[in-house]
Design a protein around this motif. Structure first.
Motif, PDB file in Angstrom:
ATOM      1  N   ALA A  41     -36.272 -14.463  33.581  1.00 46.19           N
ATOM      2  CA  ALA A  41     -37.600 -14.373  34.184  1.00 46.19           C
ATOM      3  C   ALA A  41     -38.635 -15.007  33.263  1.00 46.19           C
ATOM      4  O   ALA A  41     -38.702 -14.680  32.075  1.00 46.19           O
ATOM      5  N   GLY A  42     -39.398 -15.934  33.800  1.00 44.41           N
ATOM      6  CA  GLY A  42     -40.385 -16.630  32.989  1.00 44.41           C
ATOM      7  C   GLY A  42     -39.818 -17.754  32.156  1.00 44.41           C
ATOM      8  O   GLY A  42     -40.552 -18.415  31.418  1.00 44.41           O
ATOM      9  N   GLY A  43     -38.497 -17.996  32.268  1.00 42.18           N
ATOM     10  CA  GLY A  43     -37.864 -19.045  31.490  1.00 42.18           C
ATOM     11  C   GLY A  43     -38.248 -20.434  31.975  1.00 42.18           C
ATOM     12  O   GLY A  43     -38.654 -20.623  33.124  1.00 42.18           O
ATOM     13  N   ALA A  44     -38.106 -21.407  31.099  1.00 46.88           N
ATOM     14  CA  ALA A  44     -38.464 -22.786  31.405  1.00 46.88           C
ATOM     15  C   ALA A  44     -37.214 -23.577  31.770  1.00 46.88           C
ATOM     16  O   ALA A  44     -36.204 -23.506  31.073  1.00 46.88           O
ATOM     17  N   VAL A  45     -37.302 -24.333  32.859  1.00 49.98           N
ATOM     18  CA  VAL A  45     -36.196 -25.169  33.340  1.00 49.98           C
ATOM     19  C   VAL A  45     -36.656 -26.612  33.340  1.00 49.98           C
ATOM     20  O   VAL A  45     -37.672 -26.952  33.955  1.00 49.98           O
ATOM     21  N   LEU A  46     -35.902 -27.482  32.673  1.00 46.83           N
ATOM     22  CA  LEU A  46     -36.217 -28.908  32.602  1.00 46.83           C
ATOM     23  C   LEU A  46     -35.133 -29.710  33.301  1.00 46.83           C
ATOM     24  O   LEU A  46     -33.947 -29.554  33.003  1.00 46.83           O
ATOM     25  N   GLU A  47     -35.546 -30.581  34.233  1.00 47.27           N
ATOM     26  CA  GLU A  47     -34.612 -31.540  34.811  1.00 47.27           C
ATOM     27  C   GLU A  47     -34.889 -32.920  34.222  1.00 47.27           C
ATOM     28  O   GLU A  47     -36.019 -33.417  34.292  1.00 47.27           O
ATOM     29  N   ILE A  48     -33.865 -33.528  33.667  1.00 50.54           N
ATOM     30  CA  ILE A  48     -33.963 -34.885  33.124  1.00 50.54           C
ATOM     31  C   ILE A  48     -33.463 -35.850  34.193  1.00 50.54           C
ATOM     32  O   ILE A  48     -32.334 -35.725  34.657  1.00 50.54           O
ATOM     33  N   ALA A  66     -39.235 -18.869  37.464  1.00 48.49           N
ATOM     34  CA  ALA A  66     -39.009 -19.902  36.446  1.00 48.49           C
ATOM     35  C   ALA A  66     -40.191 -20.865  36.373  1.00 48.49           C
ATOM     36  O   ALA A  66     -40.860 -21.132  37.377  1.00 48.49           O
ATOM     37  N   ARG A  67     -40.420 -21.393  35.181  1.00 50.44           N
ATOM     38  CA  ARG A  67     -41.397 -22.467  34.993  1.00 50.44           C
ATOM     39  C   ARG A  67     -40.631 -23.789  35.009  1.00 50.44           C
ATOM     40  O   ARG A  67     -39.603 -23.918  34.340  1.00 50.44           O
ATOM     41  N   LEU A  68     -41.128 -24.760  35.735  1.00 50.15           N
ATOM     42  CA  LEU A  68     -40.353 -25.959  36.040  1.00 50.15           C
ATOM     43  C   LEU A  68     -40.978 -27.217  35.453  1.00 50.15           C
ATOM     44  O   LEU A  68     -42.198 -27.427  35.551  1.00 50.15           O
TER      45      LEU A  68
END
Length: 214
Positions: A41-48, A66-68
């Motif tokens: 919860a509240g974690g950051a997700v990065l798509e490359i 999630a933070r995106l």
């Protein structure tokens, strides 16, 4: 970077408008990866290689806390992604930036250097220096976080004619499935610290891989 950026902008200047409609039939395994992300919860997700933003929007729906973040080398794709994110009502949750997957400064682009989840969906097969991009992705993973990848496999358990036709068609779009992906993930885990995984999907049509950062 500039030559690859120009190539990608050229490839997707017009394709971006029909990309999601056409790719959903053969970019298999993306939704399974998203369903497995399970960011805190509240974690950051990065798509490359975020492309049109399709995957980030799906992540946002599946994991609403999630933070995106998304990075892509193509201005054309980012223009489409921005419009799609706005339409989905996620402009306040998604941050997009232009950068080369092989060497972007996450801190400068996003104000953070590490992410609980990093994923790459059908992008490594389009990046000439794909092992550099893989290493860059691993550097962005926070301790205890995960890197997840899905891409074209080697079609090992599918008919030879199918493989020949598919690979020939993919070459038209500058796509080269990475035979050494599993080994590269293992080497990266040894060098950077982590637990690797890799497995074939759909009789070798696709491959899922990644690592858990210690």
């Amino acid at each position: 970077m500039s030559s690859h950026r120009q190539l990608m902008d050229g490839v997707y200047r017009y394709q971006r408008h029909i990309y999601d409609l056409t790719r959903k039939y053969y970019l298999l395994g993306r939704d399974g990866l998203i369903a497995d992300l399970d960011p805190p919860a509240g974690g950051a997700v990065l798509e490359i290689g975020c492309g049109t933003g399709r995957n980030l929007i799906a992540v946002g729906k599946a994991w609403p806390k999630a933070r995106l973040y998304g990075v892509d080398i193509s201005e054309a794709m980012l223009e489409t992604a921005g419009a799609s994110v706005d339409k989905a009502g996620m402009a306040n949750r998604v941050t997009l930036a232009q950068g080369d997957a092989c060497g972007f400064d996450a801190e400068a682009l996003f104000g953070r250097a590490k992410f609980e989840r990093v994923f790459i969906s059908y992008a490594l097969s389009m990046i000439p220096e794909w092992e550099m991009a893989l290493a860059q992705a691993a550097r962005c993973v926070a301790p205890g976080g995960r890197l997840e990848i899905v891409d074209f496999g080697q079609q090992d358990r599918l008919p030879v004619l199918w493989k020949r036709l598919l690979f020939g068609w993919l070459q038209r779009f500058h796509v080269s499935p990475r035979r050494e992906l599993g080994l590269a993930i293992e080497r990266l885990a040894q060098e950077s610290g982590g637990f690797p995984h890799s497995r074939a999907l759909y009789r070798g049509y696709a491959v899922r891989g990644g690592l858990i950062r210690v």
